[in-house]
Design a protein around this motif. Structure first.
Motif, PDB file in Angstrom:
ATOM      1  N   GLN A 340     -22.807 -34.403  36.344  1.00 41.23           N
ATOM      2  CA  GLN A 340     -24.250 -34.448  36.123  1.00 41.23           C
ATOM      3  C   GLN A 340     -24.622 -35.865  35.703  1.00 41.23           C
ATOM      4  O   GLN A 340     -23.819 -36.568  35.090  1.00 41.23           O
ATOM      5  CB  GLN A 340     -24.677 -33.450  35.038  1.00 41.23           C
ATOM      6  CG  GLN A 340     -24.458 -31.994  35.390  1.00 41.23           C
ATOM      7  CD  GLN A 340     -24.875 -31.041  34.274  1.00 41.23           C
ATOM      8  OE1 GLN A 340     -25.671 -31.398  33.406  1.00 41.23           O
ATOM      9  NE2 GLN A 340     -24.336 -29.830  34.301  1.00 41.23           N
ATOM     10  N   ASP A 341     -25.824 -36.273  36.023  1.00 45.14           N
ATOM     11  CA  ASP A 341     -26.307 -37.588  35.621  1.00 45.14           C
ATOM     12  C   ASP A 341     -26.979 -37.442  34.262  1.00 45.14           C
ATOM     13  O   ASP A 341     -28.195 -37.395  34.138  1.00 45.14           O
ATOM     14  CB  ASP A 341     -27.286 -38.136  36.667  1.00 45.14           C
ATOM     15  CG  ASP A 341     -27.554 -39.624  36.472  1.00 45.14           C
ATOM     16  OD1 ASP A 341     -27.060 -40.179  35.473  1.00 45.14           O
ATOM     17  OD2 ASP A 341     -28.244 -40.212  37.309  1.00 45.14           O
ATOM     18  N   GLY A 342     -26.129 -37.309  33.234  1.00 35.86           N
ATOM     19  CA  GLY A 342     -26.609 -36.943  31.909  1.00 35.86           C
ATOM     20  C   GLY A 342     -26.570 -35.437  31.752  1.00 35.86           C
ATOM     21  O   GLY A 342     -26.310 -34.699  32.707  1.00 35.86           O
ATOM     22  N   ARG A 361     -22.249 -44.466  35.242  1.00 41.25           N
ATOM     23  CA  ARG A 361     -23.146 -43.710  34.374  1.00 41.25           C
ATOM     24  C   ARG A 361     -22.916 -42.209  34.529  1.00 41.25           C
ATOM     25  O   ARG A 361     -22.852 -41.464  33.542  1.00 41.25           O
ATOM     26  CB  ARG A 361     -24.597 -44.067  34.710  1.00 41.25           C
ATOM     27  CG  ARG A 361     -25.608 -43.381  33.803  1.00 41.25           C
ATOM     28  CD  ARG A 361     -27.041 -43.670  34.218  1.00 41.25           C
ATOM     29  NE  ARG A 361     -27.379 -43.054  35.505  1.00 41.25           N
ATOM     30  CZ  ARG A 361     -27.641 -43.744  36.611  1.00 41.25           C
ATOM     31  NH1 ARG A 361     -27.589 -45.061  36.614  1.00 41.25           N
ATOM     32  NH2 ARG A 361     -27.958 -43.111  37.728  1.00 41.25           N
ATOM     33  N   ILE A 362     -22.780 -41.769  35.758  1.00 43.48           N
ATOM     34  CA  ILE A 362     -22.563 -40.339  36.024  1.00 43.48           C
ATOM     35  C   ILE A 362     -21.221 -39.887  35.466  1.00 43.48           C
ATOM     36  O   ILE A 362     -21.116 -38.817  34.847  1.00 43.48           O
ATOM     37  CB  ILE A 362     -22.662 -40.077  37.539  1.00 43.48           C
ATOM     38  CG1 ILE A 362     -24.109 -40.292  38.016  1.00 43.48           C
ATOM     39  CG2 ILE A 362     -22.210 -38.669  37.882  1.00 43.48           C
ATOM     40  CD1 ILE A 362     -24.257 -40.348  39.516  1.00 43.48           C
ATOM     41  N   ALA A 363     -20.191 -40.698  35.659  1.00 46.36           N
ATOM     42  CA  ALA A 363     -18.866 -40.335  35.147  1.00 46.36           C
ATOM     43  C   ALA A 363     -18.855 -40.292  33.625  1.00 46.36           C
ATOM     44  O   ALA A 363     -18.195 -39.445  33.014  1.00 46.36           O
ATOM     45  CB  ALA A 363     -17.829 -41.330  35.652  1.00 46.36           C
ATOM     46  N   ASN A 364     -19.613 -41.202  32.991  1.00 47.61           N
ATOM     47  CA  ASN A 364     -19.642 -41.234  31.528  1.00 47.61           C
ATOM     48  C   ASN A 364     -20.291 -39.986  30.942  1.00 47.61           C
ATOM     49  O   ASN A 364     -19.997 -39.603  29.802  1.00 47.61           O
ATOM     50  CB  ASN A 364     -20.374 -42.484  31.043  1.00 47.61           C
ATOM     51  CG  ASN A 364     -19.546 -43.742  31.215  1.00 47.61           C
ATOM     52  OD1 ASN A 364     -18.322 -43.672  31.312  1.00 47.61           O
ATOM     53  ND2 ASN A 364     -20.199 -44.896  31.265  1.00 47.61           N
ATOM     54  N   ALA A 365     -21.202 -39.342  31.702  1.00 45.99           N
ATOM     55  CA  ALA A 365     -21.813 -38.109  31.203  1.00 45.99           C
ATOM     56  C   ALA A 365     -20.749 -37.042  30.986  1.00 45.99           C
ATOM     57  O   ALA A 365     -20.808 -36.272  30.012  1.00 45.99           O
ATOM     58  CB  ALA A 365     -22.874 -37.615  32.179  1.00 45.99           C
ATOM     59  N   CYS A 366     -19.766 -36.990  31.876  1.00 43.08           N
ATOM     60  CA  CYS A 366     -18.680 -36.020  31.725  1.00 43.08           C
ATOM     61  C   CYS A 366     -17.866 -36.302  30.473  1.00 43.08           C
ATOM     62  O   CYS A 366     -17.466 -35.388  29.756  1.00 43.08           O
ATOM     63  CB  CYS A 366     -17.787 -36.046  32.966  1.00 43.08           C
ATOM     64  SG  CYS A 366     -16.345 -34.966  32.867  1.00 43.08           S
ATOM     65  N   ALA A 367     -17.628 -37.586  30.196  1.00 45.48           N
ATOM     66  CA  ALA A 367     -16.839 -37.946  29.013  1.00 45.48           C
ATOM     67  C   ALA A 367     -17.590 -37.634  27.727  1.00 45.48           C
ATOM     68  O   ALA A 367     -17.001 -37.200  26.731  1.00 45.48           O
ATOM     69  CB  ALA A 367     -16.476 -39.428  29.078  1.00 45.48           C
ATOM     70  N   THR A 368     -18.906 -37.833  27.738  1.00 44.01           N
ATOM     71  CA  THR A 368     -19.701 -37.621  26.527  1.00 44.01           C
ATOM     72  C   THR A 368     -20.079 -36.155  26.332  1.00 44.01           C
ATOM     73  O   THR A 368     -20.084 -35.649  25.201  1.00 44.01           O
ATOM     74  CB  THR A 368     -20.988 -38.466  26.598  1.00 44.01           C
ATOM     75  OG1 THR A 368     -20.639 -39.833  26.816  1.00 44.01           O
ATOM     76  CG2 THR A 368     -21.787 -38.345  25.306  1.00 44.01           C
ATOM     77  N   TYR A 369     -20.397 -35.484  27.418  1.00 39.85           N
ATOM     78  CA  TYR A 369     -20.795 -34.073  27.377  1.00 39.85           C
ATOM     79  C   TYR A 369     -19.870 -33.307  28.337  1.00 39.85           C
ATOM     80  O   TYR A 369     -20.251 -33.023  29.474  1.00 39.85           O
ATOM     81  CB  TYR A 369     -22.252 -33.901  27.816  1.00 39.85           C
ATOM     82  CG  TYR A 369     -23.241 -34.772  27.084  1.00 39.85           C
ATOM     83  CD1 TYR A 369     -23.753 -34.400  25.841  1.00 39.85           C
ATOM     84  CD2 TYR A 369     -23.670 -35.977  27.642  1.00 39.85           C
ATOM     85  CE1 TYR A 369     -24.669 -35.196  25.174  1.00 39.85           C
ATOM     86  CE2 TYR A 369     -24.592 -36.780  26.978  1.00 39.85           C
ATOM     87  CZ  TYR A 369     -25.076 -36.393  25.748  1.00 39.85           C
ATOM     88  OH  TYR A 369     -25.986 -37.182  25.089  1.00 39.85           O
ATOM     89  N   PHE A 370     -18.690 -32.961  27.861  1.00 38.26           N
ATOM     90  CA  PHE A 370     -17.678 -32.409  28.760  1.00 38.26           C
ATOM     91  C   PHE A 370     -18.146 -31.128  29.437  1.00 38.26           C
ATOM     92  O   PHE A 370     -17.723 -30.818  30.558  1.00 38.26           O
ATOM     93  CB  PHE A 370     -16.371 -32.159  28.004  1.00 38.26           C
ATOM     94  CG  PHE A 370     -15.272 -31.634  28.876  1.00 38.26           C
ATOM     95  CD1 PHE A 370     -14.752 -32.393  29.918  1.00 38.26           C
ATOM     96  CD2 PHE A 370     -14.764 -30.354  28.694  1.00 38.26           C
ATOM     97  CE1 PHE A 370     -13.754 -31.916  30.738  1.00 38.26           C
ATOM     98  CE2 PHE A 370     -13.767 -29.856  29.512  1.00 38.26           C
ATOM     99  CZ  PHE A 370     -13.257 -30.640  30.536  1.00 38.26           C
ATOM    100  N   GLN A 371     -19.032 -30.372  28.787  1.00 39.92           N
ATOM    101  CA  GLN A 371     -19.500 -29.127  29.384  1.00 39.92           C
ATOM    102  C   GLN A 371     -20.217 -29.360  30.712  1.00 39.92           C
ATOM    103  O   GLN A 371     -20.348 -28.434  31.526  1.00 39.92           O
ATOM    104  CB  GLN A 371     -20.426 -28.367  28.433  1.00 39.92           C
ATOM    105  CG  GLN A 371     -21.650 -29.135  27.982  1.00 39.92           C
ATOM    106  CD  GLN A 371     -21.402 -29.936  26.716  1.00 39.92           C
ATOM    107  OE1 GLN A 371     -20.260 -30.209  26.360  1.00 39.92           O
ATOM    108  NE2 GLN A 371     -22.476 -30.298  26.018  1.00 39.92           N
TER     109      GLN A 371
END
Length: 415
Positions: A340-342, A361-371
């Motif tokens: 997800q993009d955020g 940016r999209i990949a970082n959303a997974c790292a920050t919000y794993f759900q």
């Protein structure tokens, strides 16, 4: 050889009925029968949607808390109404309890998951099992353990190999500035990147010890002693090789530097990974099977009176894995990787035309919000239905090892 648990339950129920007709009382009050699932995401129902509220350590039933909520929320155990324990045909079973938790580790069997790093706020699975035992006669226990432990986790392995592919597809080796936390490795995954032999051995010890705790607890809480424990292993969501359609795009394969069109094509199909990583992935899933198989053989020897079955599902998705056929992910039995993009709740289904900054940016959303990405590479609804067929076979088989495989015509054969 012990009677199959369901047959024993049926005979017990008949005996209780006869006693009641004659005006007596059974030796112990007849309780409704139950099947229980314990373990991690492959039995909790991750990827199958329709997730049910989960009671946290404070006794509060947690429903969906929002995409930006902490990932340790109990809801993100992702206990699905479509999980295999719910879909399996289990004659004689009156109730089903899904106590598994996505991301569950051997630690979580006897201790609260929240007591370890990245654990969820749920009680020890054995405490939850004991609660079921107070109201139900537990006849079947499905256990899925081994993919997550103190040595490695399925999520970290998947993330590593997918990130390497994405980095290789969108950035040159010289573009260090594109990475917020430093450069990402771009070489295909080797077996040593996923788990070493020493890590597999340590994970085996942890897993066997946790299953031993389950066996011991069942012997304490199941008065009639008639129950079957099914130890299920894992099936790889990816094939040994992708379909030829996904070999190249725009004249570029994945063994050269930067191949954005091919990267976007494989992402859309659900398999953003180097072809050279696939063999290592199957070695890893085979190693997980070895962990589970060791649990069955070790504990059957320690507890010769226990009814413990090893369910091998490593071939249950044959012919229906992601990118194994041109239409992927349509028709696959596993969920594609979706980001997800955020924390928006809207999956990104295409990376076509996106530059390296958008990709990061999209990949970082997974790292920050794993759900936002934790459903990736798990059995989907149809996949859990197949695993339910495998479980149904293991629940009634006279064998202590049951192999479940998908045939070319789509039939599921177990024996």
């Amino acid at each position: 050889m012990r009677r199959p648990a369901f047959l024993a339950a049926t005979l017990t129920a008949l005996a209780a009925g006869v006693v009641a007709v004659l005006g007596g009382s059974p030796a112990s009050a007849a309780l409704p029968t139950a099947a229980v699932a314990l373990g991690d995401s492959f039995v909790s129902g991750e990827g199958a949607g329709d997730y049910q509220p989960v009671t946290d350590l404070n006794g509060v039933a947690q429903s969906f808390p929002g995409w930006s909520a902490p990932n340790n929320n109990a809801y993100f155990c992702h206990r699905s109404a479509n999980a295999s324990i719910q879909q399996a045909a289990l004659p004689g079973i009156a109730a089903r309890f899904n106590l598994a938790c996505s991301g569950g580790q051997p630690h979580d069997i006897a201790a609260a998951s929240s007591a370890r790093a990245n654990g969820r706020t749920v009680a020890a699975q054995l405490d939850q099992l004991r609660a079921v035992g107070q109201t139900h006669d537990i006849d079947l226990v499905l256990v899925g353990l081994g993919s997550n432990n103190s040595q490695f986790t399925f999520g970290s392995v998947a993330e590593k190999c997918a990130n390497r592919f994405i980095a290789d597809a969108w950035t040159g080796w010289w573009e260090f500035w594109a990475y917020v936390n430093g450069p990402v490795e771009q070489a295909p995954c080797a077996t040593s990147d996923l788990a070493t032999d020493a890590q597999i051995a340590a994970a085996t010890q942890e897993t066997v010890a946790a299953v031993r705790q389950i066996v011991t607890t069942l012997r304490e809480i199941d008065p009639d002693g008639q129950h079957r424990i099914v130890l299920q292993d894992y099936t790889n969501p990816l094939p040994l090789d992708v379909a030829p359609r996904f070999y190249t795009e725009d004249g570029r394969a994945d063994d050269r530097d930067k191949f954005r069109d091919l990267g976007a094509e494989r992402y859309a199909a659900g398999c953003p990974i180097h072809r050279a990583s696939l063999a290592a992935g199957h070695w890893f899933s085979g190693g997980l099977g070895g962990i589970v198989r060791a649990g069955q053989s070790t504990l059957s020897a320690e507890f010769p009176g226990e009814d413990i079955v090893y369910l091998n599902v490593q071939r249950a998705f044959d012919g229906a894995r992601l990118c194994e056929f041109d239409a992927s992910p349509t028709g696959a039995l596993a969920t594609p990787i979706r980001l997800q993009d955020g924390p928006t709740g809207v999956p990104v289904t295409s990376l076509a035309g996106k530059d390296k900054i958008a990709i990061q940016r999209i990949a970082n959303a997974c790292a920050t919000y794993f759900q936002t990405c934790q459903e990736s590479w798990h059995p989907n609804v149809a996949g859990h239905q197949v695993l339910g067929q495998c479980l149904a076979a293991a629940a009634t088989s006279a064998n202590r090892t049951v192999s479940c495989a998908r045939q070319p015509d789509g039939r599921i054969v177990a024996g």
